[in-house]
Design an enzyme around this catalytic site. Structure first.
Site, PDB file in Angstrom:
ATOM      1  N   GLU A 284       0.903  -1.162   0.000  1.00 26.46           N
ATOM      2  CA  GLU A 284       0.000   0.000   0.000  1.00 26.46           C
ATOM      3  C   GLU A 284       0.937   1.205   0.000  1.00 26.46           C
ATOM      4  O   GLU A 284       1.565   1.493   1.012  1.00 26.46           O
ATOM      5  CB  GLU A 284      -0.905   0.009   1.245  1.00 26.46           C
ATOM      6  CG  GLU A 284      -1.598  -1.315   1.578  1.00 26.46           C
ATOM      7  CD  GLU A 284      -2.553  -1.794   0.514  1.00 26.46           C
ATOM      8  OE1 GLU A 284      -2.989  -0.978  -0.318  1.00 26.46           O
ATOM      9  OE2 GLU A 284      -2.866  -3.001   0.501  1.00 26.46           O
ATOM     10  N   CYS A 318      -1.569   9.731   2.278  1.00 28.78           N
ATOM     11  CA  CYS A 318      -1.157   9.082   1.021  1.00 28.78           C
ATOM     12  C   CYS A 318      -2.058   9.409  -0.166  1.00 28.78           C
ATOM     13  O   CYS A 318      -1.582   9.582  -1.271  1.00 28.78           O
ATOM     14  CB  CYS A 318      -1.085   7.579   1.232  1.00 28.78           C
ATOM     15  SG  CYS A 318      -2.542   6.916   2.042  1.00 28.78           S
TER      16      CYS A 318
END
Ligand code: NAD
Length: 518
Positions: A284, A318
């Protein structure tokens, strides 16, 4: 109910008082905080320690021991023993309800010590309270969601099928065994929960490698797990630098699966190591999110919304927005409004009331962001707010001013994730042009479309290459929907937060059974 434009503001700090229990935990009776292996604090054979600091003041919060090759091996042995255990007492064999009972007890203890965990996020992680409080709720939500999934998913034998006359076959689903979660510093509690609960509830024993900048919450959660009654070795915490502790985890062949969250470069490097050992790995990774603003949007209202998401954890999120593509018809008004929003952000110490833009996590990040601000201008963007260092009276943290730039479609000014309250705004002639530019990035984590025309928004949102497409919202997560990246932002597997995430922590084998010949 519609939100009034004036109500849209950045996430804001309330005054935060550090609880004595946090200070006492950090002090650890005058000794450095060790890693947690087999239920014990371990000092580490390398005899190396490092300090974790408050990024807003550079105050040293705690001294932490670094775990090396020997401790990684020790943790893998302990986790494997806890996994295999003795008969029904092994973690792999205890019932789902028993695992859920322990998880619930851990969640209760986290609730009891909420202020300590908030201190970890606010003091160690540098967050404003409004965000830290939202992050804290993820512990319970994540545990509850994956408890439900654990009850639904059938482990063990699947239904048998006839393969040939006298031959049947069936699947057998089981946990991997020892799995590791390598966690970044930007959302320590959230990302530890997202790793820990599905991995444990599917029957694995775990190694948590927190980021060296934010080791405190994982250590505290492991301490609470001991109090909750988790058997020794089920949850281990390996503290240390990525290139030392993280590297040793990736190199250990006893680790069957690694869930990595962090930057694309590090993720790719670990993947190569994992491949050598046959270790499965999911990633991720970082993003460079876009927002496409259509001509029918209210420029001021949407500029404030985009500004708010861009500034979530000071842009250290993110999936957040760093690239904006706005229809030319409303571009000037939009740009004015977003510039005003950024200018109005209150820069300050994260534990002081009213702060909206605190310090970045460490001096390396500060240098990287300042260099990226310069680079954006060098590549031809016109600065609306040029960024640069900021100061906060009485605090020696890593403060930076927000930066905002006007750009043009033919300029590649913003190719990398900058990870600050930073955005480039590019006026465009059509949604199709915006989409093409948004998708020209190698990243693909989360992007959004802003419009009153919801159907059109949905049609466009589905065309992002990103793992998450959004209409009139951003930085969205919900349990039951996958959160994962495309391109260099992640893969493979189901991302996090959905049923497939749980399945990622299991392996499926095929078993064939033929009648005895003769
Ligand atoms: P990073 O890649 O530098 O570090 C992440 C973790 O990996 C840390 O624990 C670090 O110690 C460890 N590590 C570093 N080098 C290693 C090595 N050689 N071997 C093994 N482990 C190693 O990332 P960061 O700066 O801590 O975090 C920010 C990044 O994480 C950003 O790119 C951000 O977008 C990304 N991120 C992604 C998600 C997501 O869900 N996709 C969520 C949060 C953060």
């Amino acid at each position: 109910m519609a939100t009034a434009t004036s109500e849209i503001r950045a996430l804001t700090a309330a005054a935060f008082q550090t609880p004595a229990k946090f200070t006492e935990f950090c002090r650890n009776g005058g000794k450095p905080l060790g890693g947690i292996i087999n239920g014990e604090q371990v000092r580490g054979s390398m005899n190396v320690t490092f300090e974790t600091i408050d990024p807003g003041s550079q105050e040293v919060l705690a001294t932490i021991c670094e775990m090396g090759e020997a401790e990684v091996a020790q943790a893998v042995t302990a986790a494997q023993r806890a996994f295999d255990g003795a008969g029904p007492k092994s973690w792999r064999n205890i019932g789902v309800e028993e695992r859920i009972k322990l998880v619930n007890k851990l969640v209760e203890l986290c609730d009891r010590d909420r202020d300590v965990l908030l201190a970890c996020e606010i003091r160690d992680g540098g967050k404003v309270s409004e965000l830290a409080e939202g992050d804290f709720t993820q512990i319970r939500e994540c545990a509850q969601y994956f408890s439900g999934v654990a009850r639904r998913i059938e482990m063990g034998d699947g239904p048998a099928m006839k393969v040939a006359e006298g031959v049947k076959g069936f699947t057998y689903r089981e946990p991997w065994g020892v799995v590791a979660g390598i966690i970044p510093w930007n959302y320590p509690i959230v990302l530890t929960s997202w790793f820990m609960f599905p991995a444990l509830l599917s029957g694995n024993t775990i190694l948590i490698k927190p980021a060296e900048d934010t080791p405190l919450s994982a250590l505290y959660i492991a301490k609470l797990a001991q109090e909750a009654g988790f058997p020794p070795g089920v949850i281990n915490v390996l503290t240390g630098r990525g290139e030392i502790t993280g590297h040793c985890i990736a190199e250990h062949p006893g680790v069957r699966y690694i869930a990595f969250t962090g930057s694309p470069g590090v993720g790719q490097a670990i993947l190569r190591t994992c491949d050598r050992h046959g270790t499965r790995m999911k990633r991720e990774l970082g993003g460079n999110g876009s927002a496409i603003v259509l001509a029918d949007a209210d420029p001021e209202l949407v500029a404030r919304m985009v500004g708010k998401y861009t500034n979530q954890h000071y842009g250290q999120t993110c999936c957040t927005i760093h690239r904006v593509f706005v229809d030319k018809k409303i571009a000037d008004d939009f740009i004015d409004a977003q510039t005003e929003f950024f200018k109005g952000l209150k820069i300050g110490y994260q534990a002081d009331a009213g702060t909206q833009l605190g310090a970045v996590i460490n001096p390396t990040q500060r240098s990287r962001i300042l260099a990226a601000q310069q680079e954006t201008i060098a590549r031809g963007a016109q600065p609306l707010l040029a960024g640069g260092e900021a100061t906060v009276a009485g605090k020696s943290g890593f403060y930076i001013k927000p930066s905002l730039y006007r750009t043009e479609p033919n300029l590649n000014v913003n190719p990398l994730e900058v990870f600050h309250t930073y955005a480039t705004i590019c006026p465009v002639s059509s949604p199709e042009e915006a989409l093409k530019l948004a998708n020209s990035s190698p990243y693909g984590l989360g992007s959004s479309v802003w419009t009153k025309d919801i159907d059109r928004g949905i049609t466009l949102a589905k065309q992002f290459r990103d793992g998450t497409g959004q209409v009139n919202c951003h930085n969205s997560i919900a349990y039951g929907l996958p959160y994962g990246g495309q391109g260099i932002s992640g893969g493979p597997g189901g991302g996090v937060n959905c049923e497939e995430t749980f399945l990622d922590y299991t392996q499926v084998k095929a078993v064939y059974v033929a009648d005895y010949p003769g």
